[in-house]
Design an enzyme around this catalytic site. Sequence first.
Site, PDB file in Angstrom:
ATOM      1  N   GLN A 134     -13.995  23.735  -2.890  1.00  0.00           N
ATOM      2  CA  GLN A 134     -12.886  22.734  -2.537  1.00  0.00           C
ATOM      3  C   GLN A 134     -11.259  23.415  -2.188  1.00  0.00           C
ATOM      4  O   GLN A 134     -10.431  24.194  -2.793  1.00  0.00           O
ATOM      5  CB  GLN A 134     -12.486  21.395  -3.771  1.00  0.00           C
ATOM      6  CG  GLN A 134     -11.577  20.438  -3.292  1.00  0.00           C
ATOM      7  CD  GLN A 134     -10.136  21.305  -4.227  1.00  0.00           C
ATOM      8  OE1 GLN A 134     -10.954  21.634  -5.229  1.00  0.00           O
ATOM      9  NE2 GLN A 134      -8.707  20.772  -3.295  1.00  0.00           N
ATOM     10  N   TYR A 136      -7.769  23.644  -1.639  1.00  0.00           N
ATOM     11  CA  TYR A 136      -6.510  23.474  -1.771  1.00  0.00           C
ATOM     12  C   TYR A 136      -5.096  24.491  -1.817  1.00  0.00           C
ATOM     13  O   TYR A 136      -5.873  25.444  -1.222  1.00  0.00           O
ATOM     14  CB  TYR A 136      -5.478  23.466  -3.155  1.00  0.00           C
ATOM     15  CG  TYR A 136      -5.705  21.773  -3.995  1.00  0.00           C
ATOM     16  CD1 TYR A 136      -5.503  20.501  -3.908  1.00  0.00           C
ATOM     17  CD2 TYR A 136      -5.992  21.545  -5.414  1.00  0.00           C
ATOM     18  CE1 TYR A 136      -6.030  20.069  -4.366  1.00  0.00           C
ATOM     19  CE2 TYR A 136      -6.858  20.816  -5.937  1.00  0.00           C
ATOM     20  CZ  TYR A 136      -5.854  19.597  -5.438  1.00  0.00           C
ATOM     21  OH  TYR A 136      -6.528  18.272  -5.583  1.00  0.00           O
ATOM     22  N   THR A 162      -9.179  18.778   0.361  1.00  0.00           N
ATOM     23  CA  THR A 162      -8.525  17.492  -0.188  1.00  0.00           C
ATOM     24  C   THR A 162      -7.082  17.312   0.776  1.00  0.00           C
ATOM     25  O   THR A 162      -6.216  18.070   0.329  1.00  0.00           O
ATOM     26  CB  THR A 162      -8.156  17.773  -1.673  1.00  0.00           C
ATOM     27  OG1 THR A 162      -9.693  18.213  -2.561  1.00  0.00           O
ATOM     28  CG2 THR A 162      -8.263  15.700  -2.256  1.00  0.00           C
ATOM     29  N   LYS A 259     -11.708  15.281   2.087  1.00  0.00           N
ATOM     30  CA  LYS A 259     -11.603  14.255   0.665  1.00  0.00           C
ATOM     31  C   LYS A 259     -10.248  14.105   0.913  1.00  0.00           C
ATOM     32  O   LYS A 259      -9.179  14.298   0.766  1.00  0.00           O
ATOM     33  CB  LYS A 259     -12.195  14.625  -0.263  1.00  0.00           C
ATOM     34  CG  LYS A 259     -11.793  14.237  -2.047  1.00  0.00           C
ATOM     35  CD  LYS A 259     -12.530  15.231  -2.980  1.00  0.00           C
ATOM     36  CE  LYS A 259     -12.610  14.855  -4.261  1.00  0.00           C
ATOM     37  NZ  LYS A 259     -11.410  14.636  -5.329  1.00  0.00           N
TER      38      LYS A 259
HETATM   39  C1  LIG Z   1      -9.791  16.476 -14.696  1.00  0.00           C
HETATM   40  C2  LIG Z   1      -9.931  16.013 -13.228  1.00  0.00           C
HETATM   41  C3  LIG Z   1      -9.292  17.042 -12.331  1.00  0.00           C
HETATM   42  C4  LIG Z   1      -9.573  17.152 -11.173  1.00  0.00           C
HETATM   43  N1  LIG Z   1      -9.545  17.342 -10.576  1.00  0.00           N
HETATM   44  C5  LIG Z   1      -9.782  18.300  -9.234  1.00  0.00           C
HETATM   45  C6  LIG Z   1      -9.818  18.863  -8.036  1.00  0.00           C
HETATM   46  O1  LIG Z   1      -9.090  19.654  -8.537  1.00  0.00           O
HETATM   47  N2  LIG Z   1      -9.726  18.648  -7.155  1.00  0.00           N
HETATM   48  C7  LIG Z   1     -10.185  17.445  -6.480  1.00  0.00           C
HETATM   49  O2  LIG Z   1      -9.468  17.269  -4.923  1.00  0.00           O
HETATM   50  N3  LIG Z   1     -10.244  16.382  -7.163  1.00  0.00           N
HETATM   51  C8  LIG Z   1      -9.988  17.019  -8.406  1.00  0.00           C
HETATM   52  N4  LIG Z   1     -10.321  15.857  -9.733  1.00  0.00           N
HETATM   53  C9  LIG Z   1     -10.885  14.415  -8.157  1.00  0.00           C
HETATM   54  C10 LIG Z   1     -12.557  14.381  -8.488  1.00  0.00           C
HETATM   55  O3  LIG Z   1     -12.866  15.234  -7.258  1.00  0.00           O
HETATM   56  C11 LIG Z   1     -12.711  13.123  -7.713  1.00  0.00           C
HETATM   57  O4  LIG Z   1     -12.044  12.743  -7.115  1.00  0.00           O
HETATM   58  C12 LIG Z   1     -12.782  12.012  -8.822  1.00  0.00           C
HETATM   59  O5  LIG Z   1     -12.869  12.629 -10.149  1.00  0.00           O
HETATM   60  C13 LIG Z   1     -13.592  10.439  -8.664  1.00  0.00           C
HETATM   61  O6  LIG Z   1     -13.312   9.974 -10.069  1.00  0.00           O
HETATM   62  P1  LIG Z   1     -14.840   9.508 -10.961  1.00  0.00           P
HETATM   63  O7  LIG Z   1     -13.847  10.774 -12.009  1.00  0.00           O
HETATM   64  O8  LIG Z   1     -14.211   8.356 -10.953  1.00  0.00           O
HETATM   65  O9  LIG Z   1     -16.049   9.361 -10.549  1.00  0.00           O
HETATM   66  C14 LIG Z   1     -10.601  16.046 -10.292  1.00  0.00           C
HETATM   67  C15 LIG Z   1     -11.008  14.819 -11.778  1.00  0.00           C
HETATM   68  C16 LIG Z   1     -10.914  14.839 -12.912  1.00  0.00           C
HETATM   69  C17 LIG Z   1     -11.114  13.813 -13.196  1.00  0.00           C
END
Ligand SMILES: Cc1cc2nc3c(=O)[nH]c(=O)nc-3n(C[C@H](O)[C@H](O)[C@H](O)COP(=O)(O)O)c2cc1C
Length: 393
Positions: A134, A136, A162, A259
């Site tokens: 992924q 950034y 993203t 995403k």
């Molecule tokens: C602790 C945490 C850190 C996250 N870090 C990123 C990230 O670095 N990059 C990203 O695209 N999404 C990140 N996300 C979003 C997740 O990829 C995802 O979209 C999301 O967790 C989905 O929802 P759910 O937690 O209900 O399954 C993060 C989510 C959480 C919970």
Amino acid sequence: MSRSVTSAQVVNIGDLRRLAQRRLPRVAFDYIDGGADGEVTLRENCRVFDDVALRPRSAVVTKGAKLATSVLGTDVAFPVLLAPVGSCRLFWPRGEAVAARAAGAAGTIYTLSTLSGTPLEEVKAASSGPCWYQLYLCGGRDVALSGIARAKAAGFGALVVTIDTPVAGLRERDVRNGSKELVSGRPLSMLPFVGQFLARPRWLFDFLADGGLMSFPNVVLPEGPMPYVDIGAVLAQSATEWADLRWIREAWNGPIVIKGVHTADDARRAVDAGASAVVVSNHGGRQLDGVAPTLRVLPEVVAAVVGRVEVLLDGGIRRGGDVVKALCLGARAVLVGRAYAYGLGAGGGAGVTKALEILRADLERTLRLLGCPSVAELDASYVDIPPHWRRGA
Ligand SMILES: Cc1cc2nc3c(=O)[nH]c(=O)nc-3n(C[C@H](O)[C@H](O)[C@H](O)COP(=O)(O)O)c2cc1C
């Protein structure tokens, strides 16, 4: 409840969440658990699955439902992928490598966040299965290009871009728990917040043995790996725009997953920008609070792309029945964030394995109860959606 993730008492993701809460300091647990602003979208992402009712075909015996499928041509044992989750070393030593290994062993795809504490080569090597990277744009274009080149050389199979993070959302729990002060390096600012670490000695021991606060080895700035600073400020300087997709595509030269798609318009734009798949995602309710829950948006996006790309969904998946509903409404597969992050925080690799096993077993049981022989055969005839969802879809 037992403190072990392998206990028979741990029957659902909520149980793993409680175990994670017991082991992690508040700042780490709330970083996983929390959402932006009033957490309306976070709650709705989960709740909206209750609006969809299942329509089983009774007296149909399916001897072992077929869960295997493929995503972007890659075979997976079941249609649940691991979403990118940053800073996993706060939850467990070498957290990203540990989670990737568990995903590979379960037969599914692990997605590594740019904002991770473990070098991407180590994460890829830890997994016997496919991994995605992924992206950034932290540090600007040249830094991103070198991350892309490394991910390509290491064998990551798709690049996940993203697009919903022009600035970091305001996660109020993080502010209250001192997440900024704790990485400030100023002892006097940190002092009011360190008590939460002393209350979790097992976690503290593991964290320090793993080297303490990590840097970001996949974001290599001219002066070295990006230190663990206030991520909000970094993200604000590195927002992705549609125009960036052109050079990203040229540099990557492989499948790109976009995403953070919330609307039909952006889904079409992602297709035009060369995406091979889109993820209907609101970042788990961590960015713009008040956007619609992802399941609600899914039919609109599926209709908009008319089969030109695969549609994935994340947000709120806590049970196999949620996976079934998303697939019935047109998702090829789902990604889970918190569901596995709770497992990682509760018990490392064993916790991730448990989370995936809970979802896999749920999914199989739900299919058999539905009288549906395989995930490939799930379609809208197995669900009832509220009538107002049909308008405009
Ligand atoms: C602790 C945490 C850190 C996250 N870090 C990123 C990230 O670095 N990059 C990203 O695209 N999404 C990140 N996300 C979003 C997740 O990829 C995802 O979209 C999301 O967790 C989905 O929802 P759910 O937690 O209900 O399954 C993060 C989510 C959480 C919970």
